[in-house]
Design a protein around this motif. Structure first.
Motif, PDB file in Angstrom:
ATOM      1  N   ARG A  82       0.854  -1.190   0.000  1.00 54.24           N
ATOM      2  CA  ARG A  82       0.000   0.000   0.000  1.00 54.24           C
ATOM      3  C   ARG A  82       0.890   1.240   0.000  1.00 54.24           C
ATOM      4  NH1 ARG A  82      -2.850   3.339   4.003  1.00 54.24           N
ATOM      5  NH2 ARG A  82      -4.938   3.848   3.235  1.00 54.24           N
ATOM      6  N   PHE A  83       0.833   2.010  -1.053  1.00 57.31           N
ATOM      7  CA  PHE A  83       1.601   3.243  -1.160  1.00 57.31           C
ATOM      8  C   PHE A  83       0.766   4.404  -0.627  1.00 57.31           C
ATOM      9  CE2 PHE A  83       3.147   0.543  -4.651  1.00 57.31           C
ATOM     10  CZ  PHE A  83       4.485   0.475  -4.313  1.00 57.31           C
ATOM     11  N   THR A  84       1.342   5.178   0.256  1.00 56.41           N
ATOM     12  CA  THR A  84       0.643   6.339   0.800  1.00 56.41           C
ATOM     13  C   THR A  84       1.418   7.609   0.472  1.00 56.41           C
ATOM     14  OG1 THR A  84       1.794   6.171   2.932  1.00 56.41           O
ATOM     15  CG2 THR A  84      -0.284   4.974   2.702  1.00 56.41           C
ATOM     16  N   GLY A  85       0.680   8.707   0.359  1.00 56.57           N
ATOM     17  CA  GLY A  85       1.323   9.995   0.076  1.00 56.57           C
ATOM     18  C   GLY A  85       1.945  10.060  -1.305  1.00 56.57           C
ATOM     19  N   ILE A  86       1.365   9.379  -2.295  1.00 53.10           N
ATOM     20  CA  ILE A  86       1.928   9.386  -3.646  1.00 53.10           C
ATOM     21  C   ILE A  86       1.846  10.810  -4.200  1.00 53.10           C
ATOM     22  CG2 ILE A  86       1.739   8.460  -5.980  1.00 53.10           C
ATOM     23  CD1 ILE A  86       0.305   6.044  -4.792  1.00 53.10           C
ATOM     24  N   PRO A  87       2.965  11.387  -4.630  1.00 49.37           N
ATOM     25  CA  PRO A  87       2.925  12.735  -5.217  1.00 49.37           C
ATOM     26  C   PRO A  87       1.998  12.763  -6.431  1.00 49.37           C
ATOM     27  CG  PRO A  87       5.185  12.100  -4.724  1.00 49.37           C
ATOM     28  CD  PRO A  87       4.345  10.871  -4.542  1.00 49.37           C
ATOM     29  N   THR A  88       1.270  13.838  -6.584  1.00 43.21           N
ATOM     30  CA  THR A  88       0.329  13.929  -7.699  1.00 43.21           C
ATOM     31  C   THR A  88       1.020  13.948  -9.056  1.00 43.21           C
ATOM     32  OG1 THR A  88       0.335  16.340  -7.430  1.00 43.21           O
ATOM     33  CG2 THR A  88      -1.412  15.106  -6.309  1.00 43.21           C
ATOM     34  N   SER A  89       2.330  14.238  -9.059  1.00 46.00           N
ATOM     35  CA  SER A  89       3.069  14.239 -10.322  1.00 46.00           C
ATOM     36  C   SER A  89       3.420  12.829 -10.794  1.00 46.00           C
ATOM     37  CB  SER A  89       4.360  15.046 -10.170  1.00 46.00           C
ATOM     38  OG  SER A  89       5.156  14.524  -9.120  1.00 46.00           O
ATOM     39  N   VAL A  90       3.231  11.826  -9.930  1.00 45.39           N
ATOM     40  CA  VAL A  90       3.547  10.439 -10.287  1.00 45.39           C
ATOM     41  C   VAL A  90       2.342   9.815 -10.975  1.00 45.39           C
ATOM     42  CG1 VAL A  90       4.082   8.153  -9.374  1.00 45.39           C
ATOM     43  CG2 VAL A  90       5.207  10.166  -8.425  1.00 45.39           C
ATOM     44  N   SER A  91       2.561   9.282 -12.163  1.00 46.41           N
ATOM     45  CA  SER A  91       1.465   8.683 -12.926  1.00 46.41           C
ATOM     46  C   SER A  91       1.405   7.171 -12.778  1.00 46.41           C
ATOM     47  CB  SER A  91       1.602   9.046 -14.403  1.00 46.41           C
ATOM     48  OG  SER A  91       2.850   8.595 -14.918  1.00 46.41           O
ATOM     49  N   SER A  92       2.513   6.523 -12.415  1.00 47.95           N
ATOM     50  CA  SER A  92       2.505   5.074 -12.229  1.00 47.95           C
ATOM     51  C   SER A  92       3.669   4.664 -11.344  1.00 47.95           C
ATOM     52  CB  SER A  92       2.591   4.339 -13.572  1.00 47.95           C
ATOM     53  OG  SER A  92       3.832   4.604 -14.205  1.00 47.95           O
ATOM     54  N   ILE A  93       3.536   3.486 -10.743  1.00 51.47           N
ATOM     55  CA  ILE A  93       4.587   2.934  -9.877  1.00 51.47           C
ATOM     56  C   ILE A  93       4.839   1.490 -10.302  1.00 51.47           C
ATOM     57  CG2 ILE A  93       5.283   2.343  -7.530  1.00 51.47           C
ATOM     58  CD1 ILE A  93       3.448   4.529  -6.518  1.00 51.47           C
ATOM     59  N   LYS A  94       6.093   1.172 -10.524  1.00 48.65           N
ATOM     60  CA  LYS A  94       6.505  -0.183 -10.884  1.00 48.65           C
ATOM     61  C   LYS A  94       7.356  -0.747  -9.756  1.00 48.65           C
ATOM     62  CE  LYS A  94       9.396  -2.693 -14.223  1.00 48.65           C
ATOM     63  NZ  LYS A  94      10.271  -2.549 -15.404  1.00 48.65           N
ATOM     64  N   VAL A  95       7.092  -1.995  -9.361  1.00 46.78           N
ATOM     65  CA  VAL A  95       7.828  -2.626  -8.263  1.00 46.78           C
ATOM     66  C   VAL A  95       8.505  -3.889  -8.785  1.00 46.78           C
ATOM     67  CG1 VAL A  95       7.705  -3.575  -5.935  1.00 46.78           C
ATOM     68  CG2 VAL A  95       6.143  -1.740  -6.617  1.00 46.78           C
ATOM     69  N   THR A  96       9.810  -3.977  -8.565  1.00 51.92           N
ATOM     70  CA  THR A  96      10.583  -5.160  -8.947  1.00 51.92           C
ATOM     71  C   THR A  96      11.279  -5.704  -7.703  1.00 51.92           C
ATOM     72  OG1 THR A  96      10.995  -4.199 -11.130  1.00 51.92           O
ATOM     73  CG2 THR A  96      12.349  -6.084 -10.483  1.00 51.92           C
ATOM     74  N   ILE A  97      11.067  -6.985  -7.408  1.00 51.26           N
ATOM     75  CA  ILE A  97      11.667  -7.624  -6.235  1.00 51.26           C
ATOM     76  C   ILE A  97      12.729  -8.612  -6.709  1.00 51.26           C
ATOM     77  CG2 ILE A  97      11.232  -9.051  -4.199  1.00 51.26           C
ATOM     78  CD1 ILE A  97       8.418  -8.001  -4.130  1.00 51.26           C
ATOM     79  N   THR A  98      13.941  -8.456  -6.214  1.00 45.87           N
ATOM     80  CA  THR A  98      15.048  -9.327  -6.597  1.00 45.87           C
ATOM     81  C   THR A  98      15.646  -9.964  -5.347  1.00 45.87           C
ATOM     82  OG1 THR A  98      15.571  -7.846  -8.445  1.00 45.87           O
ATOM     83  CG2 THR A  98      17.245  -9.471  -7.827  1.00 45.87           C
ATOM     84  N   ARG A  99      15.771 -11.265  -5.359  1.00 48.92           N
ATOM     85  CA  ARG A  99      16.363 -11.940  -4.209  1.00 48.92           C
ATOM     86  C   ARG A  99      17.868 -11.699  -4.180  1.00 48.92           C
ATOM     87  NH1 ARG A  99      15.395 -18.137  -1.983  1.00 48.92           N
ATOM     88  NH2 ARG A  99      16.785 -17.944  -0.172  1.00 48.92           N
ATOM     89  N   GLU A 100      18.374 -11.371  -2.986  1.00 48.66           N
ATOM     90  CA  GLU A 100      19.793 -11.104  -2.814  1.00 48.66           C
ATOM     91  C   GLU A 100      20.471 -12.337  -2.214  1.00 48.66           C
ATOM     92  OE1 GLU A 100      21.336  -8.439  -3.763  1.00 48.66           O
ATOM     93  OE2 GLU A 100      19.571  -7.318  -4.400  1.00 48.66           O
ATOM     94  N   TYR A 101      21.556 -12.778  -2.848  1.00 49.24           N
ATOM     95  CA  TYR A 101      22.355 -13.882  -2.335  1.00 49.24           C
ATOM     96  C   TYR A 101      23.679 -13.319  -1.846  1.00 49.24           C
ATOM     97  CZ  TYR A 101      19.014 -16.915  -4.686  1.00 49.24           C
ATOM     98  OH  TYR A 101      17.865 -17.541  -5.086  1.00 49.24           O
TER      99      TYR A 101
END
Length: 520
Positions: A82-101
């Motif tokens: 859940r993203f809160t306080g998203i700036p109004t100038s942001v049109s989209s959010i992309k999330v990439t999760i990478t496992r760290e070894y």
């Protein structure tokens, strides 16, 4: 018999209550999100006690979880961010999760593969701002991870926004302060300065020629200050105005030195001075670091010493025409050298204010699926065990209490049916058991307890349903010798096998005090 009867009542009561509270399969397979009109429950002190709620990632600088998550990542289950306080100038959010070894090594030469497993990358269903006035003002969004993460693992979470995220006043001040003294920025300025001294190209052509290197240097400068920041859409050409001023000044330096050189060449007595000017120009072009040039610095002092020496030597030689021109050119050169630092600072300021600051659009954070607190982490491996065992060699039933010890973290809110791989299927169902009988096992001239009059319970169990297990193992106690004449001081350790059923829960909270009424 009374104990056995009460335990069976306890088991049936627990099964009825657990089944009544178990969500249907469809509701249990996805992480729930809180509707806008619903008030979310207060966060629990245990990181995993409230895991049906989305993880929160805040863009609000005053929040305690600004640019990071409010708790550790859940494992083995789907979840939402859940993203809160998203700036109004942001049109989209992309999330990439990478496992760290931690032990991952780069690709070795000779075609050898790295020793770590292949990189695991999960791209989440991102958030997209909708159309309309209400969507334009929205500051809350969600991203959903449809794949459960591995337990006891570290992940790099890249959160990438498509619009410009303005920095607050404190961030801007801190970033500007860091960039003003950044070595990467000064190297970029130094390269522009040397190019300015060595070419006749116009300002815009020079910037375009050095564009790639400038972008790389400035990006490095930002990430060196704070790795959560990433500069995108860099356009160094936006600093053209300040660069034009610096370029004109450097060319004035070259022009004034050329004027001095031309006049010195008119008299052979000044050949050494002509060479001194040539050496000075080569130093400016190849050696001087214009990115850190200062009017009080060593380079500036050395330049003035050379120029003053030439001015003085030409004055001694009685050639008024040469000296007048040389002295005028040297005066101009010194004036332009004094302007290098303020013009450099103006360029750095414009690079920071116009090129860099408006283009910070990516945030990165690191989080884990394990809890840093030892006690909280231990709860995921250890559970209470309350059971009833049929003991061989003693030939009667005994109640016991103990602990289940699992070989991996177990989140009991996840249905067992969600585990599909063989390893996980067994790992979340099997456990070691260690406990103590609740009844005395002592019998005159036959056996005595290992702990007081109680026996130690050691074994293993297999979970059939989330709250019910079958177990097997041995009771450890002492047994007297068969010759009663030896007395009660002669005994040895004895093992009595058992099979049992047990409730793999904290019975006190599950059954609302029923266990206390039986075993207090």
């Amino acid at each position: 018999m009374k104990i056995k009867y009460l335990l069976w009542c306890l088991l049936l009561s627990g099964a009825t209550r657990a089944l009544a509270q178990t969500p249907n399969a469809a509701a249990g397979t996805a992480a729930a999100t809180t509707p806008a009109a619903t008030t979310a429950p207060a966060p629990a002190t245990d990181d995993f006690a409230n895991d049906k709620q989305p993880i929160v990632y805040s863009f609000i600088p005053t929040d305690p979880y600004y640019l990071r998550f409010n708790r550790v990542l859940p494992f083995d289950k789907t979840f939402s961010i859940r993203f809160t306080g998203i700036p109004t100038s942001v049109s989209s959010i992309k999330v990439t999760i990478t496992r760290e070894y931690p032990n991952r090594k780069g690709q070795a030469s000779g075609g050898k593969h790295s020793s770590a497993p292949p990189e695991e990358v999960i791209v989440l269903d991102g958030w997209q701002r909708g159309s309309g006035s209400e969507a334009a003002a929205a500051t809350i969004g969600y991203a959903h991870c449809a794949k459960g993460l591995a337990p006891n693992a570290s992940y790099s979470i890249r959160i990438e926004t498509s619009g410009e995220v303005p920095l607050n006043a404190t961030q801007q001040t801190q970033l500007k302060t860091g960039l003003a003294v950044s070595r990467a920025v000064s190297e970029a300025v130094n390269k522009l300065a040397r190019t300015s001294l060595g070419t006749l190209l116009p300002a815009d052509a020079i910037i375009n020629q050095e564009n790639t290197d400038l972008q790389q240097s400035l990006t490095t400068a930002v990430t060196d200050i704070d790795p959560k920041y990433h500069v995108s859409k860099l356009e160094p050409i936006k600093a053209l105005e300040a660069f034009q001023g610096m370029l004109d000044n450097y060319r004035n330096i070259r022009a004034s030195l050329a004027k001095v050189t031309q006049k010195l060449k008119s008299d052979n007595k000044f050949s050494s001075k002509t060479q001194a000017i040539a050496n000075l120009e080569q130093t400016m072009l190849n050696t001087t670091d214009w990115g850190i040039f200062s009017t009080n610095g060593l380079d500036h002092t050395a330049f003035l010493a050379v120029l003053d020496g030439i001015d003085k030597d030409t004055a001694i030689v009685k050639n008024a025409g040469v000296h007048a021109v040389v002295s005028s050119g040297i005066t101009d050169t010194k004036k332009y050298l004094n302007q290098v630092e303020p013009l450099k600072d103006a360029l750095v300021k414009q690079i920071i204010d116009v090129v860099i600051i408006p283009n910070i659009t990516v945030f990165e954070t690191l989080d884990d699926t394990y809890v840093d607190d030892f006690l909280k982490a231990s709860k995921l491996y250890v559970t209470l065990d309350l059971g009833y065992a049929q003991v061989f060699r003693i030939d009667r039933g005994l109640a016991y209490s103990g602990f289940n010890l699992y070989f991996r973290p177990v989140d009991k809110s996840i249905p067992l049916s969600q585990y599909s791989t063989i390893g996980d299927w067994f790992a979340v169902r099997t456990s070691l058991l260690i406990g103590i009988t609740l009844n005395s096992i002592a019998q005159d001239n036959v056996r005595k307890g290992l702990i007081g009059d109680k026996a130690l319970v050691v074994g293993a169990g297999f979970k059939l349903v989330p709250f019910f297990k079958l177990n097997g193992g041995v009771l450890v106690h002492y047994r007297y010798g068969e010759n009663p004449s030896l007395g009660t001081n002669h005994y040895h350790t004895s093992l009595s096998p058992f099979v049992s059923f047990s409730i793999d829960l904290d019975a006190k909270t599950l059954f609302s005090g029923i266990g206390d009424s039986i075993f207090k």
